[in-house]
Motif scaffolding. Sequence first.
Motif, PDB file in Angstrom:
ATOM      1  N   LEU A 135      17.572   6.329  65.439  1.00 30.73           N
ATOM      2  CA  LEU A 135      18.451   5.516  64.605  1.00 30.73           C
ATOM      3  C   LEU A 135      17.780   5.352  63.248  1.00 30.73           C
ATOM      4  CD1 LEU A 135      19.721   2.569  66.877  1.00 30.73           C
ATOM      5  CD2 LEU A 135      21.047   4.500  65.987  1.00 30.73           C
ATOM      6  N   VAL A 136      18.503   5.656  62.202  1.00 32.74           N
ATOM      7  CA  VAL A 136      17.948   5.503  60.860  1.00 32.74           C
ATOM      8  C   VAL A 136      19.003   4.869  59.972  1.00 32.74           C
ATOM      9  CG1 VAL A 136      18.598   7.872  60.253  1.00 32.74           C
ATOM     10  CG2 VAL A 136      16.881   6.674  58.898  1.00 32.74           C
ATOM     11  N   ASP A 137      18.594   3.886  59.199  1.00 31.56           N
ATOM     12  CA  ASP A 137      19.459   3.260  58.207  1.00 31.56           C
ATOM     13  C   ASP A 137      18.790   3.480  56.850  1.00 31.56           C
ATOM     14  OD1 ASP A 137      21.089   1.679  56.621  1.00 31.56           O
ATOM     15  OD2 ASP A 137      21.328   0.134  58.151  1.00 31.56           O
ATOM     16  N   PRO A 138      19.169   4.560  56.174  1.00 36.65           N
ATOM     17  CA  PRO A 138      18.469   4.945  54.944  1.00 36.65           C
ATOM     18  C   PRO A 138      18.482   3.846  53.893  1.00 36.65           C
ATOM     19  CG  PRO A 138      19.961   6.685  55.676  1.00 36.65           C
ATOM     20  CD  PRO A 138      20.276   5.466  56.493  1.00 36.65           C
ATOM     21  N   GLY A 139      17.325   3.624  53.327  1.00 34.08           N
ATOM     22  CA  GLY A 139      17.251   2.701  52.208  1.00 34.08           C
ATOM     23  C   GLY A 139      16.974   1.261  52.554  1.00 34.08           C
ATOM     24  N   ILE A 140      16.951   0.912  53.850  1.00 34.51           N
ATOM     25  CA  ILE A 140      16.668  -0.478  54.216  1.00 34.51           C
ATOM     26  C   ILE A 140      15.330  -0.934  53.635  1.00 34.51           C
ATOM     27  CG2 ILE A 140      15.961  -1.961  56.149  1.00 34.51           C
ATOM     28  CD1 ILE A 140      18.163  -0.981  57.766  1.00 34.51           C
ATOM     29  N   ILE A 141      14.379  -0.018  53.568  1.00 33.88           N
ATOM     30  CA  ILE A 141      13.060  -0.389  53.060  1.00 33.88           C
ATOM     31  C   ILE A 141      13.152  -0.941  51.644  1.00 33.88           C
ATOM     32  CG2 ILE A 141      12.486   1.893  52.113  1.00 33.88           C
ATOM     33  CD1 ILE A 141       9.624   1.440  53.171  1.00 33.88           C
ATOM     34  N   HIS A 142      14.173  -0.516  50.885  1.00 36.42           N
ATOM     35  CA  HIS A 142      14.311  -0.990  49.509  1.00 36.42           C
ATOM     36  C   HIS A 142      14.674  -2.465  49.449  1.00 36.42           C
ATOM     37  CE1 HIS A 142      13.782   2.872  47.511  1.00 36.42           C
ATOM     38  NE2 HIS A 142      14.463   3.412  48.504  1.00 36.42           N
ATOM     39  N   LEU A 143      15.212  -3.005  50.537  1.00 36.52           N
ATOM     40  CA  LEU A 143      15.486  -4.442  50.571  1.00 36.52           C
ATOM     41  C   LEU A 143      14.190  -5.233  50.427  1.00 36.52           C
ATOM     42  CD1 LEU A 143      18.121  -4.576  53.469  1.00 36.52           C
ATOM     43  CD2 LEU A 143      18.550  -4.901  51.013  1.00 36.52           C
ATOM     44  N   LEU A 144      13.112  -4.707  50.987  1.00 34.31           N
ATOM     45  CA  LEU A 144      11.818  -5.378  50.849  1.00 34.31           C
ATOM     46  C   LEU A 144      11.348  -5.349  49.400  1.00 34.31           C
ATOM     47  CD1 LEU A 144       9.965  -4.043  54.027  1.00 34.31           C
ATOM     48  CD2 LEU A 144      10.954  -6.309  53.683  1.00 34.31           C
ATOM     49  N   PHE A 145      11.578  -4.225  48.715  1.00 33.46           N
ATOM     50  CA  PHE A 145      11.189  -4.137  47.305  1.00 33.46           C
ATOM     51  C   PHE A 145      11.963  -5.151  46.469  1.00 33.46           C
ATOM     52  CE2 PHE A 145      10.787   0.678  48.259  1.00 33.46           C
ATOM     53  CZ  PHE A 145       9.637   0.446  48.994  1.00 33.46           C
ATOM     54  N   GLN A 146      13.182  -5.482  46.920  1.00 35.03           N
ATOM     55  CA  GLN A 146      14.052  -6.399  46.184  1.00 35.03           C
ATOM     56  C   GLN A 146      13.861  -7.861  46.606  1.00 35.03           C
ATOM     57  OE1 GLN A 146      17.910  -4.805  47.142  1.00 35.03           O
ATOM     58  NE2 GLN A 146      17.399  -2.784  46.321  1.00 35.03           N
ATOM     59  N   GLY A 147      12.897  -8.108  47.496  1.00 32.18           N
ATOM     60  CA  GLY A 147      12.641  -9.467  47.944  1.00 32.18           C
ATOM     61  C   GLY A 147      13.613  -9.969  49.000  1.00 32.18           C
ATOM     62  N   LYS A 148      14.377  -9.055  49.610  1.00 34.81           N
ATOM     63  CA  LYS A 148      15.381  -9.440  50.612  1.00 34.81           C
ATOM     64  C   LYS A 148      14.833  -9.212  52.018  1.00 34.81           C
ATOM     65  CE  LYS A 148      19.115  -8.204  47.420  1.00 34.81           C
ATOM     66  NZ  LYS A 148      20.292  -7.317  47.191  1.00 34.81           N
ATOM     67  N   LYS A 149      13.740  -9.873  52.331  1.00 33.17           N
ATOM     68  CA  LYS A 149      13.056  -9.671  53.598  1.00 33.17           C
ATOM     69  C   LYS A 149      13.923 -10.060  54.788  1.00 33.17           C
ATOM     70  CE  LYS A 149       8.789 -10.928  56.064  1.00 33.17           C
ATOM     71  NZ  LYS A 149       9.421 -11.696  57.154  1.00 33.17           N
ATOM     72  N   ASP A 150      14.620 -11.178  54.702  1.00 32.50           N
ATOM     73  CA  ASP A 150      15.451 -11.632  55.822  1.00 32.50           C
ATOM     74  C   ASP A 150      16.553 -10.626  56.135  1.00 32.50           C
ATOM     75  OD1 ASP A 150      13.922 -13.902  56.048  1.00 32.50           O
ATOM     76  OD2 ASP A 150      15.317 -15.204  54.976  1.00 32.50           O
ATOM     77  N   GLU A 151      17.168 -10.082  55.089  1.00 30.15           N
ATOM     78  CA  GLU A 151      18.231  -9.084  55.295  1.00 30.15           C
ATOM     79  C   GLU A 151      17.652  -7.820  55.913  1.00 30.15           C
ATOM     80  OE1 GLU A 151      21.651  -6.657  52.729  1.00 30.15           O
ATOM     81  OE2 GLU A 151      20.498  -8.295  51.791  1.00 30.15           O
ATOM     82  N   HIS A 152      16.497  -7.396  55.423  1.00 24.97           N
ATOM     83  CA  HIS A 152      15.803  -6.239  55.996  1.00 24.97           C
ATOM     84  C   HIS A 152      15.526  -6.450  57.473  1.00 24.97           C
ATOM     85  CE1 HIS A 152      11.930  -4.489  57.326  1.00 24.97           C
ATOM     86  NE2 HIS A 152      12.322  -3.398  56.685  1.00 24.97           N
ATOM     87  N   ASP A 153      14.944  -7.598  57.793  1.00 21.14           N
ATOM     88  CA  ASP A 153      14.547  -7.877  59.175  1.00 21.14           C
ATOM     89  C   ASP A 153      15.763  -7.924  60.103  1.00 21.14           C
ATOM     90  OD1 ASP A 153      12.084  -8.057  58.024  1.00 21.14           O
ATOM     91  OD2 ASP A 153      11.743 -10.168  58.508  1.00 21.14           O
ATOM     92  N   LEU A 154      16.851  -8.496  59.634  1.00 24.72           N
ATOM     93  CA  LEU A 154      18.065  -8.581  60.449  1.00 24.72           C
ATOM     94  C   LEU A 154      18.607  -7.190  60.757  1.00 24.72           C
ATOM     95  CD1 LEU A 154      20.298 -10.205  61.816  1.00 24.72           C
ATOM     96  CD2 LEU A 154      21.461 -10.330  59.595  1.00 24.72           C
ATOM     97  N   LYS A 155      18.629  -6.324  59.783  1.00 24.81           N
ATOM     98  CA  LYS A 155      19.129  -4.964  59.986  1.00 24.81           C
ATOM     99  C   LYS A 155      18.241  -4.202  60.972  1.00 24.81           C
ATOM    100  CE  LYS A 155      21.545  -4.339  55.572  1.00 24.81           C
ATOM    101  NZ  LYS A 155      22.845  -3.935  56.140  1.00 24.81           N
ATOM    102  N   VAL A 156      16.938  -4.377  60.853  1.00 28.39           N
ATOM    103  CA  VAL A 156      16.021  -3.705  61.788  1.00 28.39           C
ATOM    104  C   VAL A 156      16.229  -4.239  63.204  1.00 28.39           C
ATOM    105  CG1 VAL A 156      13.601  -3.349  62.416  1.00 28.39           C
ATOM    106  CG2 VAL A 156      14.311  -3.169  60.018  1.00 28.39           C
TER     107      VAL A 156
END
Length: 213
Positions: A138-159
Amino acid sequence: MKVGLIHATTTAIKPIEQAFQAEAPEIELLHFMDTSLLSLIESSGSLTPEIMRRFVVLLNMAADSNVDCIQLTCSAFNNITTFLQPLYSIKLFRSDEAMLDEALAYHRIGLISTVKETPEALITYLREKKPDCLIESLVDPGIIHLLFQGKKDEHDLKVKNMIREMDGQVDVIVLSQYSMEHVAHQIRTSVPILTAPLATVKRCLSYLQHHGS
């Protein structure tokens, strides 16, 4: 002893530093980074000559810094070690090999990635070691960029949503990026979750104990 760390993103620094601090705080860590590498591989979809050249610059700086081994921290670039290791007398470690060797103890392996190019590098390694293993990805391309944008909670929820989708379909779940390591501690699953930083450090230390200066 000194270890050279090759990074393509800032998000890998904290997980690998914490793992070394927990296991071997006496090891000196030297960081070498090119944050353009991730965008280059995302835009090209493969390890182009330009990416290889830029990566070699990092490796040369690390090798010239009198380190005892060089450790990659970005899984999307792991296959590069196959081509470049013969050019260096110093040991180059993939970011994920220790974790993937643990995963090979299971038959059905689930890979969760936040960079599109990562699964190919992991699947190549797993297939070479165990051709008959079953791999789900399973891959969701670009989720890592949420961390660069300071959106850690959104990143973690998607993972976590990907982990829940994979849970029960495989025997083990592998979190491909170092930047997902913290999410493993936020969720309960029916199968083991493997992350790379601690396993990586233990593999690196084992090598240093036998080959280090």
